[in-house]
Design a protein around this motif. Structure first.
Motif, short mmCIF file in Angstrom:
data_model
loop_
_atom_site.label_atom_id
_atom_site.label_comp_id
_atom_site.label_asym_id
_atom_site.label_seq_id
_atom_site.Cartn_x
_atom_site.Cartn_y
_atom_site.Cartn_z
N THR A 167 -30.39 63.08 40.82
CA THR A 167 -29.95 62.05 39.87
C THR A 167 -30.87 60.84 39.94
OG1 THR A 167 -27.67 62.76 40.00
CG2 THR A 167 -28.06 60.49 39.32
N ALA A 186 -22.69 60.18 46.63
CA ALA A 186 -22.97 60.94 45.42
C ALA A 186 -21.66 61.54 44.91
CB ALA A 186 -23.98 62.04 45.72
N THR A 232 -20.72 54.47 47.05
CA THR A 232 -22.13 54.66 47.41
C THR A 232 -22.42 56.14 47.68
OG1 THR A 232 -21.62 54.22 49.72
CG2 THR A 232 -22.39 52.36 48.42
N ARG A 243 -33.68 56.35 48.76
CA ARG A 243 -33.14 57.57 48.17
C ARG A 243 -34.18 58.59 47.74
NH1 ARG A 243 -29.48 54.41 44.61
NH2 ARG A 243 -29.13 52.73 46.07
N SER A 296 -26.14 72.09 39.23
CA SER A 296 -25.72 72.60 40.53
C SER A 296 -25.50 74.09 40.48
CB SER A 296 -24.43 71.90 40.96
OG SER A 296 -24.67 70.53 41.10
N1 LIG Z 1 -25.29 53.42 44.49
C1 LIG Z 1 -25.70 53.99 45.62
N2 LIG Z 1 -25.78 53.25 46.75
C2 LIG Z 1 -26.16 53.81 47.92
N3 LIG Z 1 -26.49 55.11 48.04
C3 LIG Z 1 -26.44 55.89 46.97
C4 LIG Z 1 -26.05 55.37 45.70
N4 LIG Z 1 -26.07 56.37 44.80
C5 LIG Z 1 -26.48 57.46 45.47
N5 LIG Z 1 -26.71 57.18 46.76
C6 LIG Z 1 -27.17 58.11 47.78
O1 LIG Z 1 -28.47 58.57 47.43
C7 LIG Z 1 -28.63 59.95 47.73
C8 LIG Z 1 -29.11 60.73 46.51
O2 LIG Z 1 -28.04 60.77 45.54
P1 LIG Z 1 -28.15 61.53 44.14
O3 LIG Z 1 -26.98 61.14 43.30
O4 LIG Z 1 -29.50 61.37 43.59
O5 LIG Z 1 -27.98 63.03 44.57
P2 LIG Z 1 -28.07 64.30 43.63
O6 LIG Z 1 -29.07 65.21 44.20
O7 LIG Z 1 -28.22 63.91 42.25
O8 LIG Z 1 -26.67 64.89 43.90
P3 LIG Z 1 -25.57 65.35 42.85
O9 LIG Z 1 -25.42 66.77 43.12
O10 LIG Z 1 -24.37 64.57 43.19
O11 LIG Z 1 -26.08 65.06 41.51
C9 LIG Z 1 -27.27 60.40 48.23
O12 LIG Z 1 -27.34 60.49 49.64
C10 LIG Z 1 -26.30 59.32 47.82
O13 LIG Z 1 -25.29 59.18 48.79
#
Ligand SMILES: Nc1ncnc2c1ncn2[C@@H]1O[C@H](COP(=O)(O)OP(=O)(O)OP(=O)(O)O)[C@@H](O)[C@H]1O
Ligand SMILES: Nc1ncnc2c1ncn2[C@@H]1O[C@H](COP(=O)(O)OP(=O)(O)OP(=O)(O)O)[C@@H](O)[C@H]1O
Ligand SMILES: O[C@@H]1[C@H](O)[C@H](O)CO[C@H]1O
Ligand SMILES: [Mg+2]
Ligand SMILES: [Mg+2]
Lengths: 508, 323, 322, 326
Positions: free
Chosen positions: A292, A135, A133, A267, A451
């Protein structure tokens, strides 16, 4: 005691050769790691870096040669290699769980220890929730914490920063320095030149499975290092800049993508993004800020609580199929679980999404496929023994290129790129960046998630900055500088008072 | 402090051996069929006769038809435990409609097969239930339903056209064998030459990626299970006509295990992402020959079962994927 | 919609989490409550004792199956191995209690060990390896019973029979044995390094290897365990039936798999609980019991009802998990 | 099409001889209460699915007799699952059955069920397959055929039909079943004195028509010189007929077929000339079972074993006795 004999290398490799089903990944490689040094291992995608590491750690047997280890090795492998279904703390202590006096696992202590350790890396996630869960970047930090905590003489890091953003990279480099001070030797694999020069003492350059250079890094000019990696002359390379992006694109047409108020709790909340044809919009933000998720919400891969997506003014149903048909494509961040189909060939992976277009009455046309696939393999310089090679056998960077090809051959109007250059070598990275540029020039609308700040600043015409799942600001023109972005990203810098809560998207 | 040194063997010998195992891996099942044929030719009386080969093919035909569907389902990283129950359902349906003609009876049986399969597909693709459990429900309930329809009893069939399906031949090839052969060709073409087939394999290889690639995952999965259902129904119809009776209590009993075994022995991995149609055909033939050999040599049930176990392990051992 | 709605309260989240994890438990409570109200005989002590006893044999097998399934594997041989265990116990009973108990454990454990070795060391699919040993164990059983012609009887006054027939407050010994095994199994899974290895092996095998988890050893162990427990269940059954019946255990593997999965264990591996499995056993046995209570239900309809019930439970669970 | 419907026409099973090892069993000895059949709740536990006409006829006979005597019948079917039969019997007792008729799946393993009946003082009459528990203590009595004898009579028919010369294939019943064991033993003993008859193959057809057919198809190919088939029940025999016909042979002529049961399908085939003989295994236990229960209730002594007399069908009588078949 070996420790008073600094001449005893901690790892010594002599004449190692490793072949995979006809592919020679390593060829008569010598490699020495001295006690306490930080040794950079560099090379193009598919040069054999990961393979060498797996040989060092004993995961791969060798066809010929000798490997001598004089100490405990702890490794962070290239792809995050933990167990997604197990809790964060279980992952961290797998194999060395704290026990209570009955010999049973002391779960409370495990959680407490894990939480504390992770705090040192700036991670505050719930350690009892499944690792999956988190990232990808957070997972990478967990892997790092796990590896470093082990009582090791050598720590090997295979592209540890590829999924980290600037602040996390600093944390990681801090950890590396600390390890160095403790006399632990480090093998550091990265495609990011800055990092290498900041922390590494020595360097080994692999090209096509051959060790083409080993020696001190500081004395080696950057340009020469790149030339060694690519096997091209310094002159040839000098004609390019740090990134391969060109000038800004004209983008005055009507927006082709209008995503408004995308919400998927908890999210992302009310994210809006607009892209015009020929425009590259960057999505910036900290790890876990929802970049993401935003991309996934746009393509319909994430169930949303609210928000609309218009393509060329027409609403699109929130399914991947509808989005794909409307001309949206997305290069996923996690190529292993969301990208490649490991058992299928490079050809089949490339044509996958475009298959219906390459078929008549549901019957596929092999000749059409071959033409397209050959073109993309050449254009993206994908390193394969044949288009029929299994994609699982390719190096990480080449897999990434295959996925790019998959999306490009659907001839999309809007391309969502989530970390498109992650794990790609300098040469390929430049190619991909140039490609993004070229595609935008041809009128494609691109959403770029990266990033790497430089990549965003150079590549994007406009930046949307996310913070905690909401848009924290948009930057354009003169505002596209490191300082501005960092300010927008890091709330505590700009936040004079409750700016966070007052961000426009919250007051819908 | 640990000290470890590894020294490797010369590489030429290694790669030659690797090539050999690779070849065996791809062709193991054909070799096994060859070996068994050879064994029988030498040691089994009256083996090399047209009649004998016909018998083997006729007995293998229904299994093959079911196994073809099973191979597709396995290709999507699924499995269908309900095939035997669907055969029983088809068998139970036939006498109900035979009064309206053989065509009607067969059509209705196939319709039931499609519906049962689509139902499985719906549970797997839409509801998101793991295939083995989703189809287990129909394995348990389906045969019960067949018995309810037939009032639990065997029904003797007398429609000559319907029965001729099980007894007649075309140019010396029994009808059921002909049908099985044609279906094998069709399924091979579908898997290798159509969008549907390639999508199916991609879904089995990495469902998440396939979804993100915009593939019609739900539609393909429901389609695959529906095809498996209809193939099971066809097998049920053919087996019923050969038995000259509708016997829902025993029709297709344990067929799911025979079919899965044949598919896997034929080199299709249970992990999905790959379908080998010719391998499946030979997997069925191999298991048929094993059974025939054991009967022809009059081995007791005990020994026969143990030898079957050994042969399955041996065949899958040579064809296994190396790490 | 307002922003305040976006945050789910912690208690609500906790509640849904419990529901998700214990979908089967919820179903069990529901089914039991309804049966208690509708069928007067359901709640009788006699019936409950019988229910628990019937469940205990399956539970012993299903506990082993839980471990196997969490590693991402499957064990189809348990039905045959169970029958074999019973025959061996009955044969061994003539040489005393210890032989009757240990012989099936050793032989069935060995079959499990061979399963494990083949699966772990040769990369063959568990489905196929254990399918082969399903045939093998059945064949072996026929060999030692002259093609099923000989049934070994156990003297009704032997100590071994007591193991299957003895009771405490009317509750049979096998119930306590199964309960103890479930407890130990739960501990093993959640509170030992072995248990963590089981989860890691099933959750991400490649990663587990890289993390230094002894994946092969773990697999060998779980299959050995599964074989041994199936043998034990067979021995207990033999003691209960006072003979080594040869015709039992056909299709039992599917029951065992069904209860494990109903109990929330992921068939793809990496996740699961022993408690869930026990609840799964409870559900299946209660449903069978209820079907028997209805009495007038045509026996052909019984399997239809079983199938529908199975379906409802898994669909319910799936919906809860969303 | 003609479903093989249950028929309770035809002669009921009748006791051939009363074999009693030691004294019989009286109610006084067991201390069980007296129960009047009229209005009594009687439980019947059937063992297998009713795809086999034998089972259909058996159940029907019990049902008819219960109705005739004004008893209320509770019925369960264990679907070939031993554990289910134990649960079935317990639930019958639980539902108030005061008398039990059980068609055991297997000779062994029903002890827990018998114990439950004993605890509630419910007398159990077992029919068809003999169990190895104690008569009078664990169960009242056994009513059924002598399977060894059936095998011997099949052997006699076979010798008669083949003239004592030929190669015989045996289609065995399900493994692990005393019916199979006894019918095999009886047949082999029966042909022991006839050197001209040799058994060339013994393979299980699991009492099932399609398996019988499949095995027969194999045997015809590997042993084309087979001249006789002994099938341990009619269903397998009928399957063998289909196989022989498909192979272009004339069953009943080129290849003699003798089997056990007496189903209508098989007897009809004899009448049609494509089957040799059938030794009956009479499933109509209803009247005898209820008689026994009634006698027991009255306090009479019941023999431990009641062996019934089975009929026989061959070309001389099949046509006229067809109505007796089930
Ligand atoms: N499958 C999931 N279940 C629960 N929480 C999640 C899930 N996937 C992502 N999250 C949470 O949602 C939030 C946003 O995640 P996201 O992957 O969009 O971040 P990001 O900005 O794309 O980061 P990254 O640099 O890893 O790409 C994070 O806090 C992550 O822990
Ligand atoms: N398991 C495998 N089977 C077949 N070929 C493989 C396998 N692993 C690696 N290779 C091949 O070996 C070569 C070296 O791959 P390796 O992963 O070591 O590259 P790398 O230097 O780590 O590249 P990257 O920077 O992209 O991670 C590549 O050509 C790759 O295709
Ligand atoms: O005697 C009977 C019949 O022959 C039947 O066909 C199978 O079960 C046996 O008990
Ligand atoms: Mg690499
Ligand atoms: Mg991301």
């Amino acid at each position: 005691m070996p420790t008073d004999m600094p001449s005893t290398p901690v790892i010594e490799v002599a004449g190692v050769t490793k072949t995979f089903a006809g592919v020679r990944a390593l060829s008569d490689v010598d490699f020495t790691l001295q006690r306490g040094e930080i040794h950079a291992l560099v090379g193009e995608n598919g040069a054999g870096k990961s393979t060498l590491i797996k040989v060092l750690t004993g995961i791969h047997t060798t066809d010929a040669g000798r490997v001598t280890r004089n100490g405990n090795i702890s490794t962070i492998y290239q792809e995050v290699n933990l167990v997604p279904l197990m809790s964060v703390s279980a992952n961290m202590f797998l194999g060395r769980e704290p026990r209570n006096r009955f010999g049973l696992i002391d779960r409370a202590r495990r959680d407490a220890d894990a939480a504390e350790l992770l705090r040192g890396y700036g991670i505050t996630a719930d350690v009892s929730s499944p690792l999956g869960t988190l990232a990808v970047g957070e997972q990478q930090m967990v892997a790092l914490a796990r590896a470093v905590d082990a009582n090791a003489d050598v720590v090997i890091m295979d592209e540890p920063t590829s999924s980290l953003e600037p602040r996390e990279v600093e944390t990681l480099l801090g950890v590396v320095r600390k390890l160095h001070e403790q006399g632990i030797a480090i093998i550091y694999v990265s495609h990011r030149m800055d990092e290498l020069y900041r922390i590494c003492d020595t360097v080994t350059v692999l090209r096509d499975g051959v060790n083409v250079h080993s020696g001190p890094l500081k004395e080696l000019p950057r340009i020469e290092l790149v030339s060694l990696m690519l096997g091209r002359s310094v002159k040839e390379i000098e004609s390019h800049g740090t990134t391969a992006f060109g000038e800004d694109h004209h983008a005055d047409a009507e927006p082709v993508l209008q995503a408004t108020g995308l919400t998927s709790r908890p999210r992302i909340d009310g994210v809006s993004v607009t892209i015009r044809p020929g425009e590259v919009v960057g999505l910036a933000g900290l790890l876990g800020s929802g970049r993401t998720e935003t991309a996934k919400a746009i393509i319909g891969a994430l169930p949303v609580d609210g928000g609309t997506v218009l393509v060329a003014g027409n609403p699109v149903a929130r399914t991947v199929k509808a989005s794909t048909r409307a001309g949206i494509s997305m290069l996923a961040e996690d190529r292993k679980t969301e990208g490649i189909i490991p058992n299928l060939s490079v050809r089949e992976n490339i044509v996958l999404a475009a298959l219906p277009r390459l078929s008549r009455f549901g019957v596929t046309s092999r000749s059409k496929q071959d033409r397209i696939v050959d073109a993309f393999i050449k254009r993206l310089r994908i390193k394969v023994s044949s288009p029929e090679q299994k994609v699982a056998e390719l190096s990480g960077g080449n897999q990434q290129k295959v996925l790019l090809a998959r999306w490009l051959c659907t001839e999309p109007k809007i391309l969502l790129l989530d970390e498109p250059t992650r794990g790609i070598d300098v040469g390929a990275k430049a190619e991909v960046q140039a490609l993004i540029d070229e595609l935008a020039r041809e009128g494609l609308a691109v959403l770029l998630i990266s990033s790497e700040l430089d990549e965003l600043l150079d590549g994007a015409d406009r930046l949307v900055v996310l913070r905690d799942g909401s848009v924290a600001g948009e930057l354009e023109g003169d505002q596209l500088t490191r300082e501005h972005v960092l300010k927008a990203i890091a709330a505590e810098v700009t936040d004079d008072s409750g700016d966070h809560a007052g961000s426009p998207q919250h007051s819908r | 402090m640990t000290q470890a040194t590894t020294q490797a063997a010369p590489s030429t010998a290694v790669s030659a051996a690797a090539a050999r195992t690779r070849w065996l891996q791809d062709n193991g099942v054909y070799v096994a069929v060859g070996v068994l044929l050879l064994f029988n030719a030498v040691f089994t009386a009256n083996f090399l006769t047209v009649g004998n080969f016909t018998t083997q093919l006729v007995q293998a035909a229904p299994v093959l038809i079911v196994a073809l569907g099973m191979a597709l389902v396995i290709g999507t990283e699924g499995v269908d435990l309900s095939v035997g129950a669907v055969m029983a359902l088809a068998a139970a349906i036939i006498p109900l409609y035979l009064g309206a003609g053989w065509l009607m009876a067969i059509t209705m049986a196939l319709v039931v097969g499609v519906l049962a399969g689509a139902f499985n597909g719906f549970l797997v693709a839409k509801v998101g239930i793991q295939p083995i459990v989703a189809t287990l429900a129909l394995l348990v309930g389906g045969r019960g339903l067949a018995l309810v329809i037939a009032n639990g009893q065997l029904v003797q069939l007398r429609d000559p056209t319907f029965l001729s399906l099980g007894t007649d031949d075309v140019f010396g090839i029994p009808i059921s064998v002909l049908i099985a052969g044609v279906l094998a060709l069709v399924i091979a073409a579908v898997t290798n030459r159509t969008t549907f087939g390639r999508q199916l394999v991609a879904i089995g290889g990495n469902r998440k990626a396939a979804t993100l690639a915009g593939l019609p995952v739900t539609r393909v999965l429901i389609g695959v299970y529906a095809i498996t259902g209809v193939l099971a129904a066809i097998a049920g119809v053919l087996a019923t006509s050969r038995l000259a009776a509708s016997d829902p209590a025993d029709m297709g009993l344990l067929m799911e295990l025979s079919a899965i075994t044949a598919v896997v022995v034929g080199g299709t991995p249970l992990t999905g992402g790959k379908v080998r149609v010719l391998g499946t055909v030979f997997g069925v033939i191999l298991m048929q020959l094993v059974r025939a050999t054991l009967i022809k040599h009059n081995l007791p049930d005990s020994i026969a079962q143990m030898i079957q176990a050994a042969i399955i392990v041996a065949a899958v051992y040579v064809a296994r994927e190396r790490r | 919609m307002t922003a305040t709605l976006t945050k789910t309260t912690p208690t609500m989240a906790a509640r849904t989490k419990v529901l998700q994890r214990q979908g089967a438990a919820v179903a069990l409570v529901l089914v039991v409550a309804v049966s208690w109200l509708v069928f007067p005989r359901f709640g009788s002590l006699d019936n409950l004792r019988d229910l628990a006893l019937q469940g205990s044999f399956l539970a012993v097998i299903a506990i082993g199956m839980t471990f196997v399934i969490i590693t991402g594997g499957i064990d189809l041989s348990v039905g045959s191995v169970y029958a074999l265990g019973g025959v061996l116990a009955a044969w061994g009973a003539q040489y005393g209690f210890l032989v009757a108990l240990l012989l099936p454990l050793v032989v069935c454990g060995l079959i499990g060990l061979i399963n494990g070795l083949l699966i772990a060391r040769t990369n063959m699919a568990p489905f196929i390896v254990t399918l082969a040993s399903l045939l093998f164990a059945r064949g072996l059983l026929l060999v030692i019973t002259d093609e099923g012609a000989t049934t070994y009887k156990i003297a009704s006054d032997s100590a071994f029979v007591e193991l299957g027939r003895g009771t405490v407050f009317g509750f049979g010994y096998p119930i306590f044995i199964a309960a103890a095994l479930a407890l130990v199994g739960g501990m093993l899974l959640n509170r030992t390094n072995f248990g963590q290895n089981v989860f890691a092996t099933g959750g991400a095998e490649q990663s587990a290897v890289l993390l230094g988890v002894p994946v092969a050893k773990t697999k060998v162990l779980v299959y050995t365990m599964s074989g041994t427990l199936a043998g034990l269940a067979g021995a207990l059954t033999a003691a209960y039936l006072q003979s080594g019946v040869t015709v039992i255990g056909v299709g039992l593997e599917l029951d065992a798999i069904a209860v494990v999965v109903i109990g929330g264990t992921l068939l793809t591996g990496g996740m699961g609980t022993v408690l869930g499995t026990v609840i799964g056993v409870g559900l299946i046995k209660v449903i069978q019991n209820v079907i028997n209570q209805i009495g007038t239900l045509d026996s052909n309809y019984q399997s239809v009802v079983s199938g529908v019930f199975l379906l409802i439970v898994v669909v319910l669970q799936r919906i809860l998990r969303r | 099409e003609t479903p093989t419907t249950a028929s309770s026409e035809g002669p009921a099973a009748s006791a051939a001889q009363n074999q009693s090892a030691g004294p019989g069993c009286a109610r006084s000895k067991t201390g069980y209460p007296q129960i009047d059949l009229k209005g009594a709740v009687v439980g019947f536990s059937q063992s297998e699915k009713e795809a086999n006409p034998f089972r259909t006829a058996e159940t029907q006979s019990i049902r008819d007799e219960a109705a005739k005597r004004g008893a209320e019948l509770l019925y369960t079917n264990a679907q070939s699952d031993l554990n289910k039969q134990i649960s079935d019997i317990k639930s019958l007792i639980d539902r108030g059955a005061k008398l039990l008729i059980v068609a055991p799946l297997n000779s062994d393993g029903l002890q827990p069920a018998f114990d439950a009946a004993k605890a509630k003082q419910v007398p159990v009459v077992t029919i068809d397959r003999k169990v190895s528990s104690q008569p009078c203590t664990d169960y009242l009595t056994f009513i059924g055929s002598d399977f060894v004898e059936q095998g011997k009579r099949a052997a006699q028919q076979m010798i008669k039909a083949t003239g004592g010369n030929g190669k015989v294939a045996i289609l065995l019943g399900a493994s692990g079943n005393n019916v199979t064991v006894d019918r095999t033993k009886g047949f082999k003993d029966g042909i022991a004195g006839t050197p001209g008859l040799t058994v060339v193959a013994e393979q299980t057809g699991e009492f099932d028509r399609s398996k019988g057919q499949a095995v027969m198809e194999q045997l015809i190919q590997s042993n084309p010189d087979i001249t006789a088939v002994y099938a341990e029940n009619d269903e397998m025999g009928v399957g063998a007929v289909t196989a022989l016909k498909a192979a272009g042979k004339q069953p009943g002529k080129d290849v003699k077929i003798v089997s056990v049961d007496g189903t209508r399908n098989a007897v009809q085939l004899i009448a049609d000339g494509s089957y040799t003989a059938v030794v009956e295994s009479n499933p109509r236990f209803g009247p005898l079972a209820f008689d026994t229960l009634e006698k027991f209730g009255k306090g009479d002594e019941i023999p431990n074993t009641i062996v019934i007399s089975d009929d026989e069908y061959d070309s001389t009588n099949a046509a006229q006795k067809l109505a007796n078949a089930y």
